[in-house]
Write a protein that holds these residues in place. Structure first.
Motif, PDB file in Angstrom:
ATOM      1  N   LEU A  87     -77.950  61.649 -55.248  1.00  0.00           N
ATOM      2  CA  LEU A  87     -77.214  60.389 -55.332  1.00  0.00           C
ATOM      3  C   LEU A  87     -78.154  59.221 -55.635  1.00  0.00           C
ATOM      4  CD1 LEU A  87     -74.747  60.787 -52.319  1.00  0.00           C
ATOM      5  CD2 LEU A  87     -74.238  61.049 -54.751  1.00  0.00           C
ATOM      6  N   VAL A  88     -79.330  59.229 -55.000  1.00  0.00           N
ATOM      7  CA  VAL A  88     -80.306  58.169 -55.271  1.00  0.00           C
ATOM      8  C   VAL A  88     -80.813  58.261 -56.700  1.00  0.00           C
ATOM      9  CG1 VAL A  88     -82.601  57.314 -54.668  1.00  0.00           C
ATOM     10  CG2 VAL A  88     -80.998  57.939 -52.859  1.00  0.00           C
ATOM     11  N   LEU A  89     -81.047  59.482 -57.168  1.00  0.00           N
ATOM     12  CA  LEU A  89     -81.533  59.679 -58.533  1.00  0.00           C
ATOM     13  C   LEU A  89     -80.584  59.079 -59.553  1.00  0.00           C
ATOM     14  CD1 LEU A  89     -83.512  61.061 -60.556  1.00  0.00           C
ATOM     15  CD2 LEU A  89     -82.078  63.097 -60.372  1.00  0.00           C
ATOM     16  N   HIS A  90     -79.280  59.221 -59.312  1.00  0.00           N
ATOM     17  CA  HIS A  90     -78.270  58.715 -60.245  1.00  0.00           C
ATOM     18  C   HIS A  90     -77.773  57.325 -59.859  1.00  0.00           C
ATOM     19  CE1 HIS A  90     -77.824  62.406 -62.609  1.00  0.00           C
ATOM     20  NE2 HIS A  90     -77.994  63.057 -61.478  1.00  0.00           N
ATOM     21  N   ASP A  91     -78.457  56.677 -58.902  1.00  0.00           N
ATOM     22  CA  ASP A  91     -78.099  55.326 -58.462  1.00  0.00           C
ATOM     23  C   ASP A  91     -76.657  55.281 -57.960  1.00  0.00           C
ATOM     24  OD1 ASP A  91     -78.669  52.697 -57.921  1.00  0.00           O
ATOM     25  OD2 ASP A  91     -78.077  51.965 -59.888  1.00  0.00           O
ATOM     26  N   LEU A  92     -76.279  56.311 -57.197  1.00  0.00           N
ATOM     27  CA  LEU A  92     -74.914  56.410 -56.684  1.00  0.00           C
ATOM     28  C   LEU A  92     -74.844  56.308 -55.159  1.00  0.00           C
ATOM     29  CD1 LEU A  92     -73.641  59.396 -58.887  1.00  0.00           C
ATOM     30  CD2 LEU A  92     -72.961  57.000 -59.110  1.00  0.00           C
ATOM     31  N   HIS A  93     -75.991  56.314 -54.495  1.00  0.00           N
ATOM     32  CA  HIS A  93     -75.961  56.293 -53.033  1.00  0.00           C
ATOM     33  C   HIS A  93     -75.400  54.953 -52.558  1.00  0.00           C
ATOM     34  CE1 HIS A  93     -77.002  57.132 -48.917  1.00  0.00           C
ATOM     35  NE2 HIS A  93     -77.531  58.292 -49.269  1.00  0.00           N
ATOM     36  N   PRO A  94     -74.326  54.970 -51.758  1.00  0.00           N
ATOM     37  CA  PRO A  94     -73.670  53.712 -51.384  1.00  0.00           C
ATOM     38  C   PRO A  94     -74.381  52.919 -50.296  1.00  0.00           C
ATOM     39  CG  PRO A  94     -72.521  55.560 -50.377  1.00  0.00           C
ATOM     40  CD  PRO A  94     -73.592  56.151 -51.257  1.00  0.00           C
ATOM     41  N   GLY A 120     -70.297  63.814 -62.582  1.00  0.00           N
ATOM     42  CA  GLY A 120     -69.630  64.675 -61.610  1.00  0.00           C
ATOM     43  C   GLY A 120     -69.820  64.194 -60.187  1.00  0.00           C
ATOM     44  N   LEU A 121     -71.029  63.771 -59.853  1.00  0.00           N
ATOM     45  CA  LEU A 121     -71.290  63.258 -58.513  1.00  0.00           C
ATOM     46  C   LEU A 121     -70.496  61.977 -58.241  1.00  0.00           C
ATOM     47  CD1 LEU A 121     -75.147  63.815 -58.295  1.00  0.00           C
ATOM     48  CD2 LEU A 121     -73.413  64.915 -56.868  1.00  0.00           C
ATOM     49  N   ALA A 122     -70.427  61.108 -59.242  1.00  0.00           N
ATOM     50  CA  ALA A 122     -69.655  59.874 -59.077  1.00  0.00           C
ATOM     51  C   ALA A 122     -68.185  60.192 -58.828  1.00  0.00           C
ATOM     52  CB  ALA A 122     -69.814  58.993 -60.315  1.00  0.00           C
ATOM     53  N   ARG A 123     -67.669  61.199 -59.521  1.00  0.00           N
ATOM     54  CA  ARG A 123     -66.270  61.590 -59.326  1.00  0.00           C
ATOM     55  C   ARG A 123     -66.055  62.144 -57.920  1.00  0.00           C
ATOM     56  NH1 ARG A 123     -62.452  63.632 -62.941  1.00  0.00           N
ATOM     57  NH2 ARG A 123     -63.368  62.140 -64.396  1.00  0.00           N
ATOM     58  N   PHE A 165     -84.630  60.462 -49.386  1.00  0.00           N
ATOM     59  CA  PHE A 165     -83.677  59.373 -49.174  1.00  0.00           C
ATOM     60  C   PHE A 165     -84.109  58.052 -49.808  1.00  0.00           C
ATOM     61  CE2 PHE A 165     -82.755  62.337 -45.761  1.00  0.00           C
ATOM     62  CZ  PHE A 165     -81.371  62.325 -45.696  1.00  0.00           C
ATOM     63  N   VAL A 166     -85.408  57.822 -49.873  1.00  0.00           N
ATOM     64  CA  VAL A 166     -85.902  56.511 -50.326  1.00  0.00           C
ATOM     65  C   VAL A 166     -87.080  56.704 -51.283  1.00  0.00           C
ATOM     66  CG1 VAL A 166     -86.257  54.147 -49.499  1.00  0.00           C
ATOM     67  CG2 VAL A 166     -85.517  55.899 -47.893  1.00  0.00           C
ATOM     68  N   PRO A 167     -86.832  57.174 -52.499  1.00  0.00           N
ATOM     69  CA  PRO A 167     -87.945  57.396 -53.435  1.00  0.00           C
ATOM     70  C   PRO A 167     -88.668  56.124 -53.834  1.00  0.00           C
ATOM     71  CG  PRO A 167     -85.827  57.640 -54.552  1.00  0.00           C
ATOM     72  CD  PRO A 167     -85.532  57.529 -53.086  1.00  0.00           C
TER      73      PRO A 167
END
Length: 201
Positions: free
Chosen positions: A106-113, A78-81, A175-177
């Motif tokens: 976003l970082v958790l799902h490796d989606l942060h651009p 869903g976040l990617a969409r 932001f940066v885990p």
């Protein structure tokens, strides 16, 4: 028999119509809601899974882990969409990417651009009162060294106090885990400028 016991009834009134239940349901207020923190939520999930793993019921533990994976896959998709639709519409993503909760998901799902350096800068922007700047990041250990240009301790070195340290760690966790430890140094005080004026003639 199972059909009647699996659904709780309203006390004293029996089953209620669909719309009546919706009207009676209290509205949720953000004012009294518990703040959501991705790091803390992840820790609670791990604790629950650990308790299930030691409960002696391997089937329940496996089912719980499968449930967590399924939910993460669902929310990640869903976040990617959402990101694809916003990017395609030309909407600016700065506000979205700068939100701590959204960024952590976003970082958790490796989606942060954004790359790590940009995310570190975003995190430090959330604690402007400490005027923090990056000194060094160690790729192997995940240790980040920062310098604070505000007062706090003696000369150079680790003298900023726990307030600055805690503020930096909390901001970076969202932001940066991949930053595993933070060291904050105090910038040495700049020497006072000597005012040289002309004497009386």
């Amino acid at each position: 028999m199972s059909a009647t016991t699996s659904r709780p009834q309203h006390a004293g009134t029996g089953a209620q119509p669909e719309h009546a239940g919706a009207e009676a349901r209290p509205e949720r207020s953000d004012a009294g809601a518990r703040p959501v923190n991705a790091e803390e939520t992840g820790r609670r999930i791990e604790e629950v899974l650990d308790r299930l793993a030691t409960s002696g019921d391997p089937a329940a533990a496996a089912a719980a882990e499968e449930l967590v994976r399924s939910l993460m896959d669902f929310y990640g998709a869903g976040l990617a969409r959402v990101l694809r639709l916003l990017s395609a519409s030309g909407e600016p993503l700065g506000t979205l990417l700068g939100d701590e909760l959204v960024a952590s998901l976003l970082v958790l799902h490796d989606l942060h651009p954004e790359d790590r350096a940009t995310r570190i800068a975003r995190a430090l922007d959330n604690v402007p009162e400490h005027a923090l700047e990056v000194v060094h990041f160690d790729e192997d250990s995940g240790a980040l060294t920062l310098r604070s240009r505000t007062g706090g301790g003696g000369g150079g070195g680790c003298g900023c106090g726990t307030g600055v340290q805690q503020a930096a760690e909390q901001a970076l966790a969202c932001f940066v885990p991949e930053v595993r430890s933070v060291e904050v140094r105090t910038a040495p005080a700049e020497p006072a400028l000597l005012q040289i004026g002309t004497g009386p003639r």
